[in-house]
Write a protein that holds these residues in place. Structure first.
Motif, PDB file in Angstrom:
ATOM      1  N   SER A 263       0.820  -1.218   0.000  1.00 35.85           N
ATOM      2  CA  SER A 263       0.000   0.000   0.000  1.00 35.85           C
ATOM      3  C   SER A 263       0.851   1.263   0.000  1.00 35.85           C
ATOM      4  CB  SER A 263      -0.928   0.000   1.223  1.00 35.85           C
ATOM      5  OG  SER A 263      -0.177   0.041   2.430  1.00 35.85           O
ATOM      6  N   ARG A 264       2.155   1.129   0.286  1.00 39.57           N
ATOM      7  CA  ARG A 264       3.042   2.282   0.306  1.00 39.57           C
ATOM      8  C   ARG A 264       3.887   2.323  -0.963  1.00 39.57           C
ATOM      9  NH1 ARG A 264       6.814   1.733   3.485  1.00 39.57           N
ATOM     10  NH2 ARG A 264       6.473  -0.339   4.403  1.00 39.57           N
ATOM     11  N   PRO A 265       4.259   3.516  -1.437  1.00 36.89           N
ATOM     12  CA  PRO A 265       5.073   3.618  -2.656  1.00 36.89           C
ATOM     13  C   PRO A 265       6.500   3.129  -2.386  1.00 36.89           C
ATOM     14  CG  PRO A 265       4.841   5.782  -1.659  1.00 36.89           C
ATOM     15  CD  PRO A 265       3.936   4.851  -0.888  1.00 36.89           C
ATOM     16  N   PRO A 266       7.197   2.653  -3.415  1.00 39.12           N
ATOM     17  CA  PRO A 266       8.591   2.253  -3.256  1.00 39.12           C
ATOM     18  C   PRO A 266       9.467   3.493  -3.106  1.00 39.12           C
ATOM     19  CG  PRO A 266       7.914   2.106  -5.559  1.00 39.12           C
ATOM     20  CD  PRO A 266       6.682   2.474  -4.779  1.00 39.12           C
ATOM     21  N   PRO A 267      10.700   3.339  -2.666  1.00 45.40           N
ATOM     22  CA  PRO A 267      11.356   2.058  -2.380  1.00 45.40           C
ATOM     23  C   PRO A 267      11.048   1.546  -0.989  1.00 45.40           C
ATOM     24  CG  PRO A 267      12.903   3.851  -2.132  1.00 45.40           C
ATOM     25  CD  PRO A 267      11.636   4.474  -2.631  1.00 45.40           C
ATOM     26  N   GLN A 268      11.081   0.242  -0.865  1.00 41.71           N
ATOM     27  CA  GLN A 268      10.799  -0.394   0.413  1.00 41.71           C
ATOM     28  C   GLN A 268      11.858  -1.451   0.705  1.00 41.71           C
ATOM     29  OE1 GLN A 268       6.766  -1.802   0.763  1.00 41.71           O
ATOM     30  NE2 GLN A 268       6.001  -0.260  -0.668  1.00 41.71           N
ATOM     31  N   CYS A 269      11.767  -2.017   1.903  1.00 41.31           N
ATOM     32  CA  CYS A 269      12.705  -3.063   2.268  1.00 41.31           C
ATOM     33  C   CYS A 269      12.319  -4.374   1.603  1.00 41.31           C
ATOM     34  CB  CYS A 269      12.741  -3.242   3.794  1.00 41.31           C
ATOM     35  SG  CYS A 269      14.103  -4.315   4.349  1.00 41.31           S
ATOM     36  N   TRP A 270      13.302  -5.231   1.421  1.00 41.78           N
ATOM     37  CA  TRP A 270      13.037  -6.535   0.830  1.00 41.78           C
ATOM     38  C   TRP A 270      12.277  -7.446   1.791  1.00 41.78           C
ATOM     39  CZ3 TRP A 270      14.818 -10.585   3.615  1.00 41.78           C
ATOM     40  CH2 TRP A 270      15.850 -10.339   4.533  1.00 41.78           C
ATOM     41  N   ARG A 344      13.126  11.165  -9.405  1.00 43.13           N
ATOM     42  CA  ARG A 344      12.081  12.180  -9.574  1.00 43.13           C
ATOM     43  C   ARG A 344      11.297  12.429  -8.289  1.00 43.13           C
ATOM     44  NH1 ARG A 344       9.351  10.488 -15.412  1.00 43.13           N
ATOM     45  NH2 ARG A 344      11.212  10.837 -16.683  1.00 43.13           N
ATOM     46  N   ASP A 345      11.081  11.365  -7.513  1.00 47.93           N
ATOM     47  CA  ASP A 345      10.204  11.532  -6.357  1.00 47.93           C
ATOM     48  C   ASP A 345      10.932  12.027  -5.109  1.00 47.93           C
ATOM     49  OD1 ASP A 345      11.608   9.221  -6.262  1.00 47.93           O
ATOM     50  OD2 ASP A 345      10.025   8.012  -5.326  1.00 47.93           O
ATOM     51  N   ARG A 346      12.218  11.671  -4.946  1.00 44.96           N
ATOM     52  CA  ARG A 346      12.900  12.004  -3.701  1.00 44.96           C
ATOM     53  C   ARG A 346      14.092  12.927  -3.900  1.00 44.96           C
ATOM     54  NH1 ARG A 346      12.163   8.024   0.718  1.00 44.96           N
ATOM     55  NH2 ARG A 346      10.384   6.736   0.184  1.00 44.96           N
ATOM     56  N   GLY A 347      14.441  13.204  -5.163  1.00 45.80           N
ATOM     57  CA  GLY A 347      15.591  14.047  -5.412  1.00 45.80           C
ATOM     58  C   GLY A 347      16.909  13.355  -5.133  1.00 45.80           C
ATOM     59  N   LEU A 348      16.848  12.031  -4.946  1.00 45.60           N
ATOM     60  CA  LEU A 348      18.047  11.245  -4.710  1.00 45.60           C
ATOM     61  C   LEU A 348      18.381  10.470  -5.977  1.00 45.60           C
ATOM     62  CD1 LEU A 348      17.244   9.791  -1.183  1.00 45.60           C
ATOM     63  CD2 LEU A 348      18.853  11.628  -1.726  1.00 45.60           C
ATOM     64  N   PRO A 349      19.624  10.034  -6.121  1.00 47.91           N
ATOM     65  CA  PRO A 349      19.974   9.228  -7.286  1.00 47.91           C
ATOM     66  C   PRO A 349      19.083   8.000  -7.380  1.00 47.91           C
ATOM     67  CG  PRO A 349      21.941   9.921  -6.123  1.00 47.91           C
ATOM     68  CD  PRO A 349      20.778  10.312  -5.269  1.00 47.91           C
ATOM     69  N   SER A 350      18.491   7.795  -8.563  1.00 45.53           N
ATOM     70  CA  SER A 350      17.514   6.724  -8.718  1.00 45.53           C
ATOM     71  C   SER A 350      18.114   5.358  -8.450  1.00 45.53           C
ATOM     72  CB  SER A 350      16.925   6.760 -10.127  1.00 45.53           C
ATOM     73  OG  SER A 350      17.953   6.650 -11.096  1.00 45.53           O
ATOM     74  N   LYS A 351      19.348   5.148  -8.840  1.00 44.52           N
ATOM     75  CA  LYS A 351      19.977   3.860  -8.602  1.00 44.52           C
ATOM     76  C   LYS A 351      20.178   3.616  -7.111  1.00 44.52           C
ATOM     77  CE  LYS A 351      20.444   2.745 -12.926  1.00 44.52           C
ATOM     78  NZ  LYS A 351      19.611   1.685 -13.488  1.00 44.52           N
ATOM     79  N   THR A 352      20.346   4.680  -6.360  1.00 39.12           N
ATOM     80  CA  THR A 352      20.595   4.542  -4.933  1.00 39.12           C
ATOM     81  C   THR A 352      19.289   4.431  -4.147  1.00 39.12           C
ATOM     82  OG1 THR A 352      22.531   5.890  -5.276  1.00 39.12           O
ATOM     83  CG2 THR A 352      21.869   5.517  -3.018  1.00 39.12           C
ATOM     84  N   ALA A 353      18.215   4.990  -4.690  1.00 39.34           N
ATOM     85  CA  ALA A 353      16.928   4.869  -4.023  1.00 39.34           C
ATOM     86  C   ALA A 353      16.461   3.423  -4.013  1.00 39.34           C
ATOM     87  CB  ALA A 353      15.881   5.746  -4.717  1.00 39.34           C
ATOM     88  N   GLN A 354      17.085   2.590  -4.848  1.00 43.19           N
ATOM     89  CA  GLN A 354      16.733   1.181  -4.882  1.00 43.19           C
ATOM     90  C   GLN A 354      17.934   0.345  -4.432  1.00 43.19           C
ATOM     91  OE1 GLN A 354      15.011   0.120  -8.656  1.00 43.19           O
ATOM     92  NE2 GLN A 354      14.082   2.090  -8.905  1.00 43.19           N
ATOM     93  N   ILE A 355      18.638   0.815  -3.428  1.00 46.24           N
ATOM     94  CA  ILE A 355      19.885   0.172  -3.024  1.00 46.24           C
ATOM     95  C   ILE A 355      19.688  -1.227  -2.468  1.00 46.24           C
ATOM     96  CG2 ILE A 355      21.190   2.284  -2.574  1.00 46.24           C
ATOM     97  CD1 ILE A 355      20.290   2.221   0.252  1.00 46.24           C
ATOM     98  N   GLY A 356      18.465  -1.643  -2.243  1.00 47.09           N
ATOM     99  CA  GLY A 356      18.269  -2.958  -1.673  1.00 47.09           C
ATOM    100  C   GLY A 356      17.821  -4.010  -2.668  1.00 47.09           C
ATOM    101  N   ARG A 357      17.811  -3.696  -3.946  1.00 50.76           N
ATOM    102  CA  ARG A 357      17.328  -4.669  -4.929  1.00 50.76           C
ATOM    103  C   ARG A 357      18.160  -5.951  -4.930  1.00 50.76           C
ATOM    104  NH1 ARG A 357      13.828  -3.037  -8.989  1.00 50.76           N
ATOM    105  NH2 ARG A 357      12.245  -1.750  -8.004  1.00 50.76           N
ATOM    106  N   ALA A 358      19.448  -5.824  -4.708  1.00 50.29           N
ATOM    107  CA  ALA A 358      20.297  -7.030  -4.675  1.00 50.29           C
ATOM    108  C   ALA A 358      20.879  -7.148  -3.268  1.00 50.29           C
ATOM    109  CB  ALA A 358      21.425  -6.912  -5.703  1.00 50.29           C
ATOM    110  N   SER A 359      20.572  -8.221  -2.593  1.00 50.86           N
ATOM    111  CA  SER A 359      21.079  -8.386  -1.234  1.00 50.86           C
ATOM    112  C   SER A 359      21.754  -9.742  -1.104  1.00 50.86           C
ATOM    113  CB  SER A 359      19.932  -8.288  -0.214  1.00 50.86           C
ATOM    114  OG  SER A 359      18.980  -9.310  -0.438  1.00 50.86           O
ATOM    115  N   CYS A 360      22.729  -9.813  -0.247  1.00 52.06           N
ATOM    116  CA  CYS A 360      23.432 -11.067   0.014  1.00 52.06           C
ATOM    117  C   CYS A 360      23.536 -11.235   1.520  1.00 52.06           C
ATOM    118  CB  CYS A 360      24.822 -11.017  -0.617  1.00 52.06           C
ATOM    119  SG  CYS A 360      25.778 -12.530  -0.341  1.00 52.06           S
ATOM    120  N   ARG A 361      22.846 -12.199   2.073  1.00 54.24           N
ATOM    121  CA  ARG A 361      22.796 -12.368   3.521  1.00 54.24           C
ATOM    122  C   ARG A 361      23.187 -13.770   3.911  1.00 54.24           C
ATOM    123  NH1 ARG A 361      18.197 -12.146   6.218  1.00 54.24           N
ATOM    124  NH2 ARG A 361      17.002 -13.101   4.563  1.00 54.24           N
TER     125      ARG A 361
END
Length: 363
Positions: A263-270, A344-361
């Motif tokens: 229900s909330r807009p991205p970016p979000q946690c994985w 566009r939405d946060r004024g932050l680098p778009s690639k960084t606004a999605q910094i969690g797309r690839a995770s290794c845990r």
């Protein structure tokens, strides 16, 4: 035309028909061999009394199979506009270094970037022939120089084998791996899979399939340099270092992670359930998206972008001597420096606004 002339003509015509083309290969018997070199040979079969002329030619042999094709590069034809006329009088050393019809030059990779350094020059000798041969003008040939790279051959081959399928899953992948020695900045490995064997590159079918515009495997692309990738979770430690450098947070500063909610807009946690309150150490361990997104927002767009540039994002990976032309470097490696695009939405680098797309845990 007399009868003898007709007979001579027919015999000549008959011989022309029986004479095989130059490209035909015949079985032969070795007569002499010295230090793995042929000294003489005779044809086998009906023409066994005819000797074979042996022509010595140079042959390039590239190491590492397909593992070094994007680094070493290959030779190719010289453009017509770069060709010179062959000298007929007394050339100087520079004229002998010019390109003539039939010459080849580096097309990409090290062969291209260091073409002037690797290429030597011809020799020249002008003789006066009368009753005896008298040399009148002579220039000795000059060998090209060697180029030493920092790549570790064993490491390069091991990584290439893992990506190509020698891994625990027995599955081949397409991708690139670059290993850099942090203290020195030297590149220890630069692997791009799939590749191709430089030794068979100019075989017709191979050359045609590799250089086709829509090659599905894109074998000629150096995935370590010529393709931009989203940094994914690898940027998270860099974000934390920037915030610590600016004294915006400390090791005990915590942020709340609510988890993923459609229900909330991205970016979000994985994580669907979220991580709750967490500090930097646990955020790194869990690779929490929310923590680092809030951290980047706390830094602000301008300071965040400046920090990314400071740590090297958007800059070239490879460094070259000052005398190497920039245009030749681009032709040789096609390195793309990447870009930092504002969101566009946060004024932050778009690639960084999605910094969690690839995770290794660790699990």
């Amino acid at each position: 035309m007399g009868q003898c002339d007709w007979i001579s003509y027919l015999c000549f015509f008959f011989l022309m028909i029986r004479r095989p083309p130059r490209s035909t290969l015949f079985p032969y018997t070795t007569l002499f061999r010295s230090e793995e070199r042929f000294i003489g040979a005779m044809l086998q079969g009906s023409d066994a009394d005819r000797p074979v002329r042996i022509k010595a030619e140079k042959m390039r042999r590239y190491i590492g199979g397909s593992g070094f094709c994007h680094i070493i590069g290959q030779l190719g034809p010289v453009p017509a506009e770069s060709l010179s006329s062959r000298p007929t009088d007394k050339p100087d050393q520079q004229q002998l270094k010019d390109y003539y019809l039939g010459d080849r030059q580096g097309s990409w990779g090290i062969e291209c970037v260091f073409e002037d350094y690797l290429r030597g020059s011809r020799g020249w000798e002008h003789r006066s022939i009368d009753k005896e041969i008298v040399p009148q003008y002579r220039l000795d040939p000059v060998c090209g120089s060697d180029v030493t790279v920092t790549v570790d051959i064993d490491l390069q081959e091991q990584i290439g084998a893992i990506i190509a399928g020698k891994n625990c899953l027995k599955t081949p992948y397409y991708g690139g791996v670059v290993v850099i020695d942090v203290p020195t900045g030297e590149v220890r490995a630069m692997v791009s899979v799939p590749g191709f064997d430089l030794n068979s590159y100019y075989q017709y079918e191979n050359f045609k399939s590799i250089n086709v515009d829509n090659d599905p495997q894109r074998r000629k692309i150096n995935r370590g340099l010529s393709v931009n990738y989203c940094p994914g979770s690898t940027i998270k430690p860099m974000v934390l270092l920037g915030a610590l450098e600016m004294a915006l947070v400390n090791s005990n500063t915590s942020f709340y992670c609510p988890g993923r909610d459609s229900s909330r807009p991205p970016p979000q946690c994985w994580s669907v359930y979220g991580h709750g309150d967490l500090t930097a150490q646990r955020a790194i361990r869990e690779s929490c998206n929310s923590y680092f997104i809030q951290l980047a927002e706390k830094m602000g767009s301008r300071r965040f972008v400046d920090w990314l540039k400071r740590i090297g994002m958007g800059r070239s990976v490879l460094a070259w001597p000052e005398w190497v032309e920039a245009g030749r470097v681009f032709k040789g490696f096609r390195e793309t420096t990447g870009h930092i695009a504002p969101s566009r939405d946060r004024g932050l680098p778009s690639k960084t606004a999605q910094i969690g797309r690839a995770s290794c845990r660790e699990r």
